[in-house]
Design an enzyme around this catalytic site. Structure first.
Site, PDB file in Angstrom:
ATOM      1  N   GLN A 109       0.842  -1.203   0.000  1.00  0.00           N
ATOM      2  CA  GLN A 109       0.000   0.000   0.000  1.00  0.00           C
ATOM      3  C   GLN A 109       0.872   1.246   0.000  1.00  0.00           C
ATOM      4  OE1 GLN A 109      -1.889  -1.460   3.784  1.00  0.00           O
ATOM      5  NE2 GLN A 109      -3.728  -0.607   2.872  1.00  0.00           N
ATOM      6  N   ILE A 111       3.658   4.107  -0.908  1.00  0.00           N
ATOM      7  CA  ILE A 111       4.059   4.818  -2.125  1.00  0.00           C
ATOM      8  C   ILE A 111       5.519   5.261  -2.030  1.00  0.00           C
ATOM      9  CG2 ILE A 111       1.713   5.658  -2.553  1.00  0.00           C
ATOM     10  CD1 ILE A 111       2.684   8.383  -1.352  1.00  0.00           C
ATOM     11  N   HIS A 127      -1.272   1.400  -4.497  1.00  0.00           N
ATOM     12  CA  HIS A 127      -1.638   2.815  -4.374  1.00  0.00           C
ATOM     13  C   HIS A 127      -0.690   3.718  -5.158  1.00  0.00           C
ATOM     14  CE1 HIS A 127      -3.946   1.996  -0.357  1.00  0.00           C
ATOM     15  NE2 HIS A 127      -4.584   1.561  -1.417  1.00  0.00           N
ATOM     16  N   CYS A 162       4.330  21.401 -22.015  1.00  0.00           N
ATOM     17  CA  CYS A 162       3.026  21.957 -22.386  1.00  0.00           C
ATOM     18  C   CYS A 162       2.434  22.866 -21.305  1.00  0.00           C
ATOM     19  CB  CYS A 162       2.047  20.831 -22.719  1.00  0.00           C
ATOM     20  SG  CYS A 162       1.381  19.992 -21.270  1.00  0.00           S
ATOM     21  N   SER A 200       0.256  -3.720   8.209  1.00  0.00           N
ATOM     22  CA  SER A 200      -0.995  -3.199   7.652  1.00  0.00           C
ATOM     23  C   SER A 200      -2.142  -3.533   8.592  1.00  0.00           C
ATOM     24  CB  SER A 200      -1.276  -3.817   6.281  1.00  0.00           C
ATOM     25  OG  SER A 200      -2.572  -3.435   5.835  1.00  0.00           O
ATOM     26  N   SER A 201      -3.028  -2.574   8.797  1.00  0.00           N
ATOM     27  CA  SER A 201      -4.206  -2.848   9.627  1.00  0.00           C
ATOM     28  C   SER A 201      -5.288  -3.564   8.807  1.00  0.00           C
ATOM     29  CB  SER A 201      -4.755  -1.547  10.211  1.00  0.00           C
ATOM     30  OG  SER A 201      -5.052  -0.654   9.160  1.00  0.00           O
TER      31      SER A 201
END
Ligand code: ZN
Length: 255
Positions: A109, A111, A127, A162, A200-201
């Site tokens: 999860q 980044i 993610h 651009c 991780s939860s």
């Protein structure tokens, strides 16, 4: 040695045995594995940088579209903070297990790129990642180290080609998840004999659904995370100490 640490040691040994005996082990990681690297879990209260703003309100795709300056005011310091961080021993243990052929890959999860920095090769970032940013108008891609040079006087990162606003390739609130990464994550969770969940939860979609996929395909679920998860009662192994200590103990027990 007290009863509690005795139980802990047995759980570590059980997990080592599961991993040694499995054909396919897949890791699933969340914010907790990067906390020892100095990256606060923005969902935890009292984490400074995150405290004053509700990330769901600012790190939202609609805010980016309407008010890129407001988005970047919030995200720029966070971006700078993340790009300097280094992996810790927990990341290193997962990279080592992969190098030994004991781990098929890491679904994360996070980044923050720390799995890749630690040497993990198969990393599925559900993610997205800060590794690159893209111009939303022409699609030009910019490596993380070049983004700081793209800001205009207003404080918005802009495409030199651009002039379009540049957005980090992370999934913002209100955005769809990257389809290829999600499909790969589901395929790995299905193939896993052991899904090793670290830090991780297991509450945020799509990661929240992965242990159930592994279980219904006949695999086992191990959880190495501080604090409760919805899978605590069904997990085959449950460790809730420090992630670095637990993974180092695991590597030692695997031998
Ligand atoms: Zn552009």
């Amino acid at each position: 040695m007290g009863t509690e640490s005795g139980t802990h040691t047995r759980e570590v040994e059980r997990l080592a045995e599961l991993i040694r005996g499995a054909e396919t082990v897949v890791a699933l990681t969340g914010a907790g594995i990067s906390v020892p690297s100095g990256i606060p879990d923005f969902r935890s209260p009292g984490t400074g940088l995150w405290e004053t703003v509700d990330p769901m309100e600012v790190a939202h795709i609609e805010v980016f579209r309407r008010e890129p300056k407001r988005f970047w005011d919030y995200y720029r310091p966070r971006f700078g903070m993340l790009s300097d961080k280094q992996p810790n021993s927990a990341h290193a243990v997962l990279a080592e297990l992969e190098a030994r052929g004991l781990l098929a890959g890491v679904i994360t999860q996070n980044i923050d790129r720390l799995h890749r920095k630690a040497g993990s090769r198969r990393v599925i970032e559900v993610h997205g990642t800060i590794e690159t940013s893209s111009c939303v108008d022409c699609g030009a891609s910019f490596p993380v180290d070049s983004v700081e040079g793209l800001f205009d006087g207003e404080g918005v990162a802009r495409c030199p080609g651009c002039g379009g606003p540049v957005k980090p390739d992370v999934v913002l609130f209100g955005e769809l998840l990257p389809e290829r990464a999600i499909n790969e994550a589901y395929a790995l969770a299905t193939a896993a004999d052991v899904l090793l969940c670290v830090g991780s939860s297991l509450e945020v979609h799509p990661v929240a659904g992965l242990p159930a996929i592994t279980q219904s395909a006949g695999g086992k679920v191990a959880i190495v995370t501080k604090g409760p998860t919805p899978y605590d009662h069904e997990a085959d192994v449950r460790l809730d100490g420090d992630v670095v200590e637990d993974l180092e103990a695991l590597l030692a027990a695997i031998g």
